[in-house]
Structures are given as C-alpha cells and as structure tokens.
Design a protein around this motif. Sequence first.
Motif, PDB file in Angstrom:
ATOM      1  N   UNK A  39     -12.636  29.799   8.727  1.00 51.31           N
ATOM      2  CA  UNK A  39     -11.995  30.718   7.779  1.00 51.31           C
ATOM      3  C   UNK A  39     -11.154  29.920   6.790  1.00 51.31           C
ATOM      4  N   UNK A  40     -11.123  30.410   5.552  1.00 47.78           N
ATOM      5  CA  UNK A  40     -10.358  29.768   4.479  1.00 47.78           C
ATOM      6  C   UNK A  40      -9.641  30.859   3.699  1.00 47.78           C
ATOM      7  N   UNK A  41      -8.442  30.556   3.254  1.00 46.89           N
ATOM      8  CA  UNK A  41      -7.718  31.544   2.471  1.00 46.89           C
ATOM      9  C   UNK A  41      -6.595  30.917   1.676  1.00 46.89           C
ATOM     10  N   UNK A  42      -5.904  31.759   0.934  1.00 44.20           N
ATOM     11  CA  UNK A  42      -4.741  31.299   0.183  1.00 44.20           C
ATOM     12  C   UNK A  42      -3.634  32.329   0.319  1.00 44.20           C
ATOM     13  N   UNK A  43      -2.413  31.846   0.242  1.00 44.73           N
ATOM     14  CA  UNK A  43      -1.249  32.706   0.418  1.00 44.73           C
ATOM     15  C   UNK A  43      -0.210  32.379  -0.642  1.00 44.73           C
ATOM     16  N   UNK A  44       0.743  33.278  -0.788  1.00 42.10           N
ATOM     17  CA  UNK A  44       1.853  33.057  -1.714  1.00 42.10           C
ATOM     18  C   UNK A  44       3.127  32.838  -0.920  1.00 42.10           C
ATOM     19  N   UNK A  45       3.724  31.679  -1.052  1.00 43.89           N
ATOM     20  CA  UNK A  45       5.032  31.441  -0.433  1.00 43.89           C
ATOM     21  C   UNK A  45       6.068  32.275  -1.190  1.00 43.89           C
ATOM     22  N   UNK A  46       7.089  32.785  -0.504  1.00 45.66           N
ATOM     23  CA  UNK A  46       8.146  33.518  -1.204  1.00 45.66           C
ATOM     24  C   UNK A  46       8.715  32.671  -2.343  1.00 45.66           C
ATOM     25  N   UNK A  47       8.863  33.258  -3.500  1.00 43.35           N
ATOM     26  CA  UNK A  47       9.246  32.498  -4.688  1.00 43.35           C
ATOM     27  C   UNK A  47      10.588  31.782  -4.520  1.00 43.35           C
ATOM     28  N   UNK A  48      11.520  32.403  -3.804  1.00 39.87           N
ATOM     29  CA  UNK A  48      12.831  31.778  -3.649  1.00 39.87           C
ATOM     30  C   UNK A  48      12.770  30.482  -2.854  1.00 39.87           C
ATOM     31  N   UNK A  49      11.714  30.280  -2.068  1.00 39.86           N
ATOM     32  CA  UNK A  49      11.599  29.045  -1.295  1.00 39.86           C
ATOM     33  C   UNK A  49      11.372  27.816  -2.187  1.00 39.86           C
ATOM     34  N   UNK A 222      -5.222  30.312 -14.899  1.00 42.89           N
ATOM     35  CA  UNK A 222      -4.610  29.972 -13.616  1.00 42.89           C
ATOM     36  C   UNK A 222      -3.089  29.972 -13.726  1.00 42.89           C
ATOM     37  N   UNK A 223      -2.581  29.428 -14.822  1.00 39.00           N
ATOM     38  CA  UNK A 223      -1.128  29.404 -15.042  1.00 39.00           C
ATOM     39  C   UNK A 223      -0.573  30.819 -15.113  1.00 39.00           C
ATOM     40  N   UNK A 224      -1.247  31.686 -15.863  1.00 40.90           N
ATOM     41  CA  UNK A 224      -0.792  33.073 -15.989  1.00 40.90           C
ATOM     42  C   UNK A 224      -0.877  33.800 -14.655  1.00 40.90           C
ATOM     43  N   UNK A 225      -1.933  33.547 -13.902  1.00 35.67           N
ATOM     44  CA  UNK A 225      -2.086  34.190 -12.596  1.00 35.67           C
ATOM     45  C   UNK A 225      -0.980  33.739 -11.644  1.00 35.67           C
ATOM     46  N   UNK A 226      -0.694  32.441 -11.613  1.00 34.71           N
ATOM     47  CA  UNK A 226       0.358  31.934 -10.742  1.00 34.71           C
ATOM     48  C   UNK A 226       1.723  32.539 -11.085  1.00 34.71           C
ATOM     49  N   UNK A 227       1.978  32.731 -12.350  1.00 31.60           N
ATOM     50  CA  UNK A 227       3.246  33.346 -12.751  1.00 31.60           C
ATOM     51  C   UNK A 227       3.327  34.793 -12.265  1.00 31.60           C
ATOM     52  N   UNK A 228       2.196  35.502 -12.275  1.00 33.33           N
ATOM     53  CA  UNK A 228       2.188  36.869 -11.741  1.00 33.33           C
ATOM     54  C   UNK A 228       2.415  36.844 -10.230  1.00 33.33           C
ATOM     55  N   UNK A 229       1.847  35.852  -9.566  1.00 33.56           N
ATOM     56  CA  UNK A 229       2.056  35.704  -8.126  1.00 33.56           C
ATOM     57  C   UNK A 229       3.527  35.457  -7.819  1.00 33.56           C
ATOM     58  N   UNK A 230       4.156  34.561  -8.566  1.00 34.93           N
ATOM     59  CA  UNK A 230       5.571  34.251  -8.326  1.00 34.93           C
ATOM     60  C   UNK A 230       6.450  35.463  -8.598  1.00 34.93           C
ATOM     61  N   UNK A 231       6.138  36.216  -9.656  1.00 31.26           N
ATOM     62  CA  UNK A 231       6.930  37.413  -9.964  1.00 31.26           C
ATOM     63  C   UNK A 231       6.771  38.459  -8.873  1.00 31.26           C
ATOM     64  N   UNK A 232       5.567  38.595  -8.338  1.00 37.83           N
ATOM     65  CA  UNK A 232       5.303  39.606  -7.309  1.00 37.83           C
ATOM     66  C   UNK A 232       5.970  39.270  -5.986  1.00 37.83           C
ATOM     67  N   UNK A 233       6.272  37.989  -5.767  1.00 39.95           N
ATOM     68  CA  UNK A 233       6.854  37.585  -4.480  1.00 39.95           C
ATOM     69  C   UNK A 233       8.276  37.036  -4.631  1.00 39.95           C
ATOM     70  N   UNK A 234       8.953  37.510  -5.672  1.00 37.27           N
ATOM     71  CA  UNK A 234      10.358  37.166  -5.875  1.00 37.27           C
ATOM     72  C   UNK A 234      11.216  38.296  -5.310  1.00 37.27           C
ATOM     73  N   UNK A 235      12.076  37.962  -4.361  1.00 34.90           N
ATOM     74  CA  UNK A 235      12.963  38.946  -3.779  1.00 34.90           C
ATOM     75  C   UNK A 235      14.235  39.036  -4.615  1.00 34.90           C
ATOM     76  N   UNK A 236      14.534  40.206  -5.179  1.00 35.42           N
ATOM     77  CA  UNK A 236      15.749  40.321  -6.014  1.00 35.42           C
ATOM     78  C   UNK A 236      16.999  39.997  -5.201  1.00 35.42           C
ATOM     79  N   UNK A 237      17.958  39.356  -5.868  1.00 33.23           N
ATOM     80  CA  UNK A 237      19.219  39.018  -5.189  1.00 33.23           C
ATOM     81  C   UNK A 237      20.009  40.274  -4.885  1.00 33.23           C
TER      82      UNK A 237
END
Length: 237
Positions: A39-49, A222-237
Amino acid sequence: MNGSREPAAEEATPVNVLLSGIVGSTAYGLAHAGSDLDRLGLFAAPTEEFHGLHRPAESHVTTTPDRTLHEAAKWCRLALGGNPTASELVWLPEELHEVRTPLGEELIGIRTSFLSARAVRNSYLGYATQQFRKLTTRDPSDTASRARAAKHARHLIRLVRQGVTLHETGHLEIRLPDPDAVRARAERIADDASLATTLLSDAEDRFSRPGVLPEAPDEAPAEAWLRRVRAAHLTPA
C-alpha cells in the motif's frame, strides 16, 4: 532495559491521509499466491508542525502491513522528479484506491503537470537499468536467488514499458494488459540476463525520439495544491 520499544503499526499511521491505495504487483496484475499486498499513500501533517524547531516526519513506513505514506510535500517532490513508485499512486485504477478525499481527487486531476520528458526517461530507464545490473551480478549457481532474479526481470520489463508509454502518450499504464506474457519473458531473462539488452536498447531508442511530455514539469499546480492542503490543515489559534 532502556525502556524503548518498537512502535505499533497503528502508531505510525498519520491521521490526515489524503490518498492511498494498493500498488505493486497486485496493481500491475503480476501478483501470485505468495505476493505481498503493498500500500502507498500520502498524508498532510498538521500545518502548525512546520512552525517549530523540528519538522514533521516526511514518511511513515510499516511492514505489518506493508505500507508507505509520504507527507504531501515530499510526495510532490518525488513525483516532480519522476519517481516511478510515488507517481503510480495518482494513476491507479479507481477500484484500487482505499482512501480518496477531495484533496486527493484534486491531486489526481493535476497529475499530468508532474510529468517531464527528462525525469521520466532518467527515472524509468534508470531504475530498469538497476534491475538489469542486479541480474548480471547474480551468481547463476545460486539457485536460491532464482525467484529473486525473476522478480528483478519483471520489474525491468514493467519499468521499460511504463516509461516508454509515458514518454509517447503522457499516460501511465498501471495494469499490464498481458501479465502472463510478462511473467514468461521475465523467466527467460532470469535465466539469461543478456536477453534484456534488446529491451533496454529499444527503450533508449524510443526515448531518444520526440515524445509528448514537456522538458520540465509545471510546478505551479503542485504549489497551489500544497497551499490548499496547508490551509485545510491549519488549526486556528
């Protein structure tokens, strides 16, 4: 005792898996009764990390089950570099995807932007040549290595075919249309590695001709997609 222990498989599984599926011999149609299920996959680390002293892990690998998960940015870098193993994730037949989120769907939608003529040639032909070297350095008297040699030969045939098809059509063929013929040819190559030289020289010739891929990948999607990924996984302070 030092108090350390091996992490359990579930502890190594990231939470935010965006896309994952079954790859390897099962996907190619080359699996047999003793084949592993990869199996192969990809994940998004929480942006704050990404904001602290230490960056999050870029990959998580387990052997029970056999699974590799790359962080989204690392997967993008691998795919832009033409890595055959990483790239196949976004070209899998739909039924082989086990996780397919909206962001994963978006990534599939921009998959051709990761392709480039130079990276495809260097990666696929390079990996195929590595398999050939393993065949030529095998001791023919070592009967225990015979099955491993056949596996190297299957990989060689698959990589050459996938790379040439990508170069000429811009489409990555995952499931081989003639797996029995590939197995039979691999068995012959396992017994006589010189039979692979024609296959490799033909691939080099076809790669030398103009194909449909651009010389360089288009990094903007890819750059635009990654930015959407980071925005989607950013936990507001």
